[in-house]
Motif scaffolding. Sequence first.
Motif, PDB file in Angstrom:
ATOM      1  N   VAL A 251       0.866  -1.169   0.000  1.00 36.82           N
ATOM      2  CA  VAL A 251       0.000   0.000   0.000  1.00 36.82           C
ATOM      3  C   VAL A 251       0.905   1.221   0.000  1.00 36.82           C
ATOM      4  O   VAL A 251       1.779   1.356   0.857  1.00 36.82           O
ATOM      5  N   ILE A 252       0.693   2.089  -0.963  1.00 34.36           N
ATOM      6  CA  ILE A 252       1.530   3.277  -1.068  1.00 34.36           C
ATOM      7  C   ILE A 252       0.779   4.450  -0.461  1.00 34.36           C
ATOM      8  O   ILE A 252      -0.269   4.849  -0.942  1.00 34.36           O
ATOM      9  N   GLY A 253       1.319   4.967   0.624  1.00 33.20           N
ATOM     10  CA  GLY A 253       0.742   6.114   1.313  1.00 33.20           C
ATOM     11  C   GLY A 253       0.008   5.720   2.573  1.00 33.20           C
ATOM     12  O   GLY A 253      -0.784   4.777   2.581  1.00 33.20           O
ATOM     13  N   ALA A 254       0.281   6.445   3.655  1.00 33.15           N
ATOM     14  CA  ALA A 254      -0.361   6.185   4.941  1.00 33.15           C
ATOM     15  C   ALA A 254      -1.345   7.294   5.296  1.00 33.15           C
ATOM     16  O   ALA A 254      -1.470   7.699   6.432  1.00 33.15           O
TER      17      ALA A 254
ATOM     18  N   VAL B  26      -2.564 -12.522   3.978  1.00 35.81           N
ATOM     19  CA  VAL B  26      -2.026 -11.388   3.240  1.00 35.81           C
ATOM     20  C   VAL B  26      -1.032 -10.661   4.130  1.00 35.81           C
ATOM     21  O   VAL B  26      -1.360 -10.253   5.242  1.00 35.81           O
ATOM     22  N   SER B  27       0.161 -10.540   3.657  1.00 33.91           N
ATOM     23  CA  SER B  27       1.199  -9.762   4.325  1.00 33.91           C
ATOM     24  C   SER B  27       1.158  -8.368   3.727  1.00 33.91           C
ATOM     25  O   SER B  27       1.348  -8.199   2.527  1.00 33.91           O
ATOM     26  N   VAL B  28       0.876  -7.353   4.558  1.00 31.88           N
ATOM     27  CA  VAL B  28       0.684  -5.994   4.060  1.00 31.88           C
ATOM     28  C   VAL B  28       1.845  -5.108   4.509  1.00 31.88           C
ATOM     29  O   VAL B  28       2.215  -5.100   5.680  1.00 31.88           O
ATOM     30  N   THR B  29       2.388  -4.372   3.567  1.00 29.72           N
ATOM     31  CA  THR B  29       3.414  -3.375   3.843  1.00 29.72           C
ATOM     32  C   THR B  29       2.883  -2.028   3.387  1.00 29.72           C
ATOM     33  O   THR B  29       2.374  -1.910   2.282  1.00 29.72           O
ATOM     34  N   VAL B  30       2.979  -1.026   4.267  1.00 25.95           N
ATOM     35  CA  VAL B  30       2.550   0.327   3.932  1.00 25.95           C
ATOM     36  C   VAL B  30       3.800   1.191   3.804  1.00 25.95           C
ATOM     37  O   VAL B  30       4.618   1.247   4.728  1.00 25.95           O
ATOM     38  N   LEU B  31       3.942   1.856   2.653  1.00 26.08           N
ATOM     39  CA  LEU B  31       5.064   2.763   2.441  1.00 26.08           C
ATOM     40  C   LEU B  31       4.576   4.202   2.543  1.00 26.08           C
ATOM     41  O   LEU B  31       3.558   4.562   1.960  1.00 26.08           O
ATOM     42  N   GLU B  32       5.298   5.011   3.284  1.00 30.16           N
ATOM     43  CA  GLU B  32       4.979   6.431   3.436  1.00 30.16           C
ATOM     44  C   GLU B  32       6.278   7.210   3.354  1.00 30.16           C
ATOM     45  O   GLU B  32       7.252   6.859   4.012  1.00 30.16           O
ATOM     46  N   THR B  33       6.306   8.260   2.552  1.00 35.38           N
ATOM     47  CA  THR B  33       7.534   9.038   2.390  1.00 35.38           C
ATOM     48  C   THR B  33       7.811   9.940   3.586  1.00 35.38           C
ATOM     49  O   THR B  33       8.954  10.311   3.820  1.00 35.38           O
ATOM     50  N   CYS B  34       6.781  10.294   4.318  1.00 32.76           N
ATOM     51  CA  CYS B  34       6.961  11.189   5.472  1.00 32.76           C
ATOM     52  C   CYS B  34       7.140  10.380   6.753  1.00 32.76           C
ATOM     53  O   CYS B  34       6.916   9.179   6.780  1.00 32.76           O
TER      54      CYS B  34
ATOM     55  N   LYS C  79       5.323  10.841   9.405  1.00 30.44           N
ATOM     56  CA  LYS C  79       4.025  10.750  10.093  1.00 30.44           C
ATOM     57  C   LYS C  79       2.970  10.203   9.145  1.00 30.44           C
ATOM     58  O   LYS C  79       3.052  10.386   7.932  1.00 30.44           O
ATOM     59  N   ILE C  80       1.966   9.558   9.720  1.00 28.82           N
ATOM     60  CA  ILE C  80       0.820   9.141   8.923  1.00 28.82           C
ATOM     61  C   ILE C  80      -0.127  10.329   8.764  1.00 28.82           C
ATOM     62  O   ILE C  80      -0.011  11.328   9.471  1.00 28.82           O
ATOM     63  N   GLY C  81      -1.056  10.223   7.841  1.00 30.92           N
ATOM     64  CA  GLY C  81      -2.055  11.268   7.691  1.00 30.92           C
ATOM     65  C   GLY C  81      -2.163  11.832   6.297  1.00 30.92           C
ATOM     66  O   GLY C  81      -3.130  12.502   5.976  1.00 30.92           O
ATOM     67  N   GLY C  82      -1.183  11.592   5.452  1.00 33.47           N
ATOM     68  CA  GLY C  82      -1.250  12.054   4.076  1.00 33.47           C
ATOM     69  C   GLY C  82      -1.420  13.555   3.970  1.00 33.47           C
ATOM     70  O   GLY C  82      -0.729  14.332   4.634  1.00 33.47           O
ATOM     71  N   THR C  83      -2.363  13.974   3.156  1.00 28.93           N
ATOM     72  CA  THR C  83      -2.618  15.384   2.921  1.00 28.93           C
ATOM     73  C   THR C  83      -2.963  16.134   4.204  1.00 28.93           C
ATOM     74  O   THR C  83      -2.640  17.300   4.355  1.00 28.93           O
ATOM     75  N   PHE C  84      -3.609  15.458   5.141  1.00 27.83           N
ATOM     76  CA  PHE C  84      -3.975  16.109   6.396  1.00 27.83           C
ATOM     77  C   PHE C  84      -2.750  16.501   7.213  1.00 27.83           C
ATOM     78  O   PHE C  84      -2.815  17.361   8.072  1.00 27.83           O
ATOM     79  N   THR C  85      -1.622  15.867   6.953  1.00 25.48           N
ATOM     80  CA  THR C  85      -0.387  16.188   7.660  1.00 25.48           C
ATOM     81  C   THR C  85       0.484  17.145   6.864  1.00 25.48           C
ATOM     82  O   THR C  85       1.088  18.052   7.412  1.00 25.48           O
ATOM     83  N   ASN C  86       0.547  16.959   5.569  1.00 24.01           N
ATOM     84  CA  ASN C  86       1.561  17.633   4.762  1.00 24.01           C
ATOM     85  C   ASN C  86       1.095  18.813   3.917  1.00 24.01           C
ATOM     86  O   ASN C  86       1.895  19.641   3.552  1.00 24.01           O
ATOM     87  N   LYS C  87      -0.164  18.881   3.578  1.00 25.45           N
ATOM     88  CA  LYS C  87      -0.596  19.899   2.617  1.00 25.45           C
ATOM     89  C   LYS C  87      -1.787  20.693   3.121  1.00 25.45           C
ATOM     90  O   LYS C  87      -2.769  20.867   2.413  1.00 25.45           O
TER      91      LYS C  87
END
Length: 104
Positions: A11-14, A36-44, A46-54
Amino acid sequence: YSTKMTKRALVIGAGPSGLVCAKYLLSSSSSKDEHVSVTVLETCTKIGGTFTNKVYDNTRLVSSKYITAFSDYRMCASSSSSSSSKSDDYYPDHPSAEQYVKYL
């Protein structure tokens, strides 16, 4: 004798959508003969996506917490309904972006 097949998912983006996707993948595999083995990749960091970064400072959500919350994980209705006395456990009807990220 049962053998579980293991699948891997990335999963790309947290942000909210990525977290929901990861949760769905994990919960859907628990009732089947596959894992299912799930891996979440986030560049930042913190989690939150747009709510955190933009977001602008002091941003508030347009939709209420009742519409924005996850159906199986509601935001606290009031500070008195929480077992903790911290004010962080209370979310106003239209939470700030920072409060929404804490909720995530």
